[in-house]
Design a protein around this motif. Structure first.
Motif, short mmCIF file in Angstrom:
data_model
loop_
_atom_site.label_atom_id
_atom_site.label_comp_id
_atom_site.label_asym_id
_atom_site.label_seq_id
_atom_site.Cartn_x
_atom_site.Cartn_y
_atom_site.Cartn_z
N TYR A 69 0.82 -1.22 0.00
CA TYR A 69 0.00 0.00 0.00
C TYR A 69 0.86 1.28 0.00
O TYR A 69 0.36 2.36 0.26
CB TYR A 69 -0.95 0.06 1.21
N GLY A 70 2.18 1.15 -0.22
CA GLY A 70 3.05 2.33 -0.24
C GLY A 70 3.75 2.60 1.07
O GLY A 70 4.41 3.63 1.22
N ARG A 71 3.62 1.67 2.02
CA ARG A 71 4.29 1.83 3.31
C ARG A 71 5.50 0.90 3.39
O ARG A 71 5.36 -0.32 3.28
CB ARG A 71 3.32 1.48 4.44
N PRO A 72 6.70 1.45 3.58
CA PRO A 72 7.87 0.58 3.65
C PRO A 72 7.75 -0.44 4.78
O PRO A 72 7.30 -0.11 5.87
CB PRO A 72 9.03 1.56 3.92
N HIS A 76 7.02 3.24 -5.07
CA HIS A 76 8.02 4.08 -5.73
C HIS A 76 8.20 5.38 -4.96
O HIS A 76 7.26 6.16 -4.81
CB HIS A 76 7.58 4.45 -7.15
N GLY A 77 9.41 5.62 -4.49
CA GLY A 77 9.70 6.91 -3.84
C GLY A 77 9.57 6.90 -2.32
O GLY A 77 9.94 7.88 -1.67
N ALA A 78 9.06 5.81 -1.74
CA ALA A 78 8.91 5.78 -0.28
C ALA A 78 10.28 5.69 0.39
O ALA A 78 11.25 5.20 -0.21
CB ALA A 78 8.05 4.59 0.13
N PHE A 79 10.33 6.17 1.63
CA PHE A 79 11.58 6.19 2.39
C PHE A 79 11.50 5.26 3.60
O PHE A 79 10.46 5.14 4.22
CB PHE A 79 11.85 7.59 2.94
N TYR A 80 12.63 4.65 3.93
CA TYR A 80 12.78 3.96 5.21
C TYR A 80 14.05 4.49 5.85
O TYR A 80 15.14 4.33 5.29
CB TYR A 80 12.86 2.44 5.01
N VAL A 124 13.12 3.13 -0.91
CA VAL A 124 12.91 1.72 -1.24
C VAL A 124 13.58 1.48 -2.59
O VAL A 124 13.70 2.39 -3.42
CB VAL A 124 11.42 1.33 -1.29
N GLY A 125 14.04 0.27 -2.78
CA GLY A 125 14.80 -0.04 -3.99
C GLY A 125 16.29 -0.03 -3.70
O GLY A 125 17.09 -0.51 -4.51
N SER A 126 16.66 0.56 -2.54
CA SER A 126 18.09 0.58 -2.18
C SER A 126 18.29 -0.06 -0.80
O SER A 126 19.36 0.04 -0.23
CB SER A 126 18.61 2.02 -2.15
N VAL A 152 4.06 6.48 0.67
CA VAL A 152 3.66 7.12 -0.58
C VAL A 152 2.21 6.80 -0.97
O VAL A 152 1.78 7.13 -2.07
CB VAL A 152 4.62 6.79 -1.75
N TRP A 153 1.47 6.17 -0.07
CA TRP A 153 0.03 6.03 -0.21
C TRP A 153 -0.43 5.59 -1.58
O TRP A 153 -1.24 6.23 -2.21
CB TRP A 153 -0.67 7.35 0.21
N HIS A 154 0.12 4.45 -2.03
CA HIS A 154 -0.42 3.84 -3.25
C HIS A 154 -1.91 3.56 -3.05
O HIS A 154 -2.73 3.80 -3.94
CB HIS A 154 0.34 2.55 -3.56
N LEU A 155 -2.25 3.09 -1.85
CA LEU A 155 -3.66 2.84 -1.51
C LEU A 155 -3.92 3.36 -0.11
O LEU A 155 -3.04 3.36 0.74
CB LEU A 155 -3.95 1.32 -1.54
N TYR A 156 -5.16 3.82 0.12
CA TYR A 156 -5.60 4.18 1.47
C TYR A 156 -6.62 3.13 1.89
O TYR A 156 -7.76 3.14 1.44
CB TYR A 156 -6.20 5.58 1.51
N VAL A 157 -6.17 2.19 2.71
CA VAL A 157 -6.95 0.98 2.99
C VAL A 157 -7.53 1.04 4.40
O VAL A 157 -6.78 1.17 5.37
CB VAL A 157 -6.07 -0.27 2.83
#
Ligand SMILES: *Cc1c(COP(=O)(O)O)cnc(C)c1O
Length: 366
Positions: A137-140, A165-169, A174-176, A284-289
């Motif tokens: 859902y966009g949450r790391p 895409h673009g979220a931070f931890y 993310v992706g790194s 990054v809130w891909h979804l608000y569930v």
């Protein structure tokens, strides 16, 4: 009607820029593995903070190719086990099966909906080779405990970043965060193409080389084949468009975050459980569930009052016909999530009035 997601509206914001970029490809005449894919790969790797990005045909292939590359490099083998959350989108699990490995499901944390690090260690065996957390859902996902277990047991960590895409931890994108990550550019994702697309990010040079060959018939040099590969490439038209949209991704994610903030502050009904809102802007809130035990009634009420919603996802992976060998397994947390979740409209092009309307309708639910 407030639509769940206006993909057309999102792309229309950049109509001129996108059509210029696509026209450039059309006129240039190289349509597969040319300049645009190469530049997108450089730009997306830099964005994620990884050394390499490799454009592939879709998000499912991105994950399959990572596992397949580890097999070619002798790091993994058929029958090895990969730990994955039980409540993910089916593609995370299919990738493991399709690579000839065994998905081992682990319950999520009900507060974050991401894999619960507390339950991972008891599932690690001699055959375990990787953990595949999903930033759902966009949450790391909570990566520190995952990375600590990976170090302890010498496992690879493969992020499924298709929704994030673009979220931070902790200050890193993310992706790194792990050894490699799979991204999807399906049209409805935070960074979406106008067709299928995907990418792998990694800072492992050998893995990147193997994936570059695997996506292109296993060929490292034209007409010479190192591996029994695939045809799974991002095409030039999609890459040209993604380069335009990548420049706007942070802004779009901020706008999603603003919608989520308003929902979190202004939705006050006791009938639903809202997702946890972190104040640091890392999601990054891909979804608000949201969750409710009376989902069917709530969804119908919203629709009758002009608010379209979607269920992500109605059937737990271990209950799918595709995995009938798992039907006797029990994952109570995951099963409850699949019974209760409902996704409210969220997108970077929702107007303030639309957000207000959703909040008003939700709060009037009795
Ligand atoms: C969308 C998605 C995928 C698959 O991506 P495709 O491009 O549709 O193949 C994988 N994992 C997750 C979590 C997704 O949401």
């Amino acid at each position: 009607m407030i639509s769940f997601l206006d993909v057309k509206g999102i792309n229309a914001q950049y109509r001129t820029e996108i059509l210029e970029a696509m026209t450039r490809v059309f006129d240039q005449g190289t349509y597969i593995l040319g300049k645009e894919v190469e530049l997108f790969e450089q730009e997306f790797a830099a964005y994620c903070g990884s050394r390499h990005a490799i454009g592939v045909a879709n998000g499912l292939d991105a994950l399959i190719l990572i596992l397949q590359a580890y097999k070619e490099l002798g790091v993994m083998a058929d029958g090895d086990e990969v730990i994955v959350p039980a409540n993910t989108y089916i593609a995370s699990i299919l990738a493991i099966s399709k690579a000839g490995m065994v998905p081992i499901l682990v319950e999520p944390d009900i507060k974050t909906y991401n894999i619960d690090p507390l339950y991972i260690e008891q599932k690690i065996t001699q055959r375990t080779k990787a953990i595949l957390p999903v930033h759902l859902y966009g949450r790391p996902a909570d990566m520190d405990p995952v990375l600590a277990l990976a170090r302890k047991y010498n496992l690879k960590v493969i992020e499924d970043a298709a929704q994030a895409h673009g979220a931070f931890y902790k200050g890193k994108r993310v992706g790194s965060l792990g050894d490699a990550a799979g991204f999807s550019f399906y049209p409805g994702k935070n960074l979406g193409a106008v067709g299928d697309g995907g990418a792998v990010t990694t800072s492992d040079d050998a893995l990147a080389d193997a994936i570059k060959a695997l996506r292109n018939y296993g060929s490292h040099k034209k007409y010479y084949n190192l591996y029994k590969g695939y045809n799974s490439r991002l095409d030039e038209l999609q890459a040209a468009l993604l380069r335009v949209k990548l420049r706007h991704l942070d802004d779009e994610n901020q706008r999603r975050n603003a919608v989520a903030s308003r929902y979190s502050q202004e939705i006050v009904t006791a009938h639903i459980v809202k997702p946890e809102m972190r104040v640091d802007g890392s999601q990054v809130w891909h979804l608000y569930v949201v969750r409710t035990s009376e989902r069917e009634r709530f969804q119908k009420y919203l629709l009758d009052n002009g608010v379209q919603t979607v269920i992500h996802y109605p059937v737990a992976p271990h209950h799918q016909p595709a995995y009938k060998e798992w039907h006797a397994m029990k994952f109570p947390v995951s099963e409850m999530i699949h019974r209760e979740v409902l996704s409210l409209p969220i997108s970077p092009v929702m107007t303030g009035d639309q957000v207000s309307e959703v909040i008003k309708v939700v709060n009037a639910y009795a």
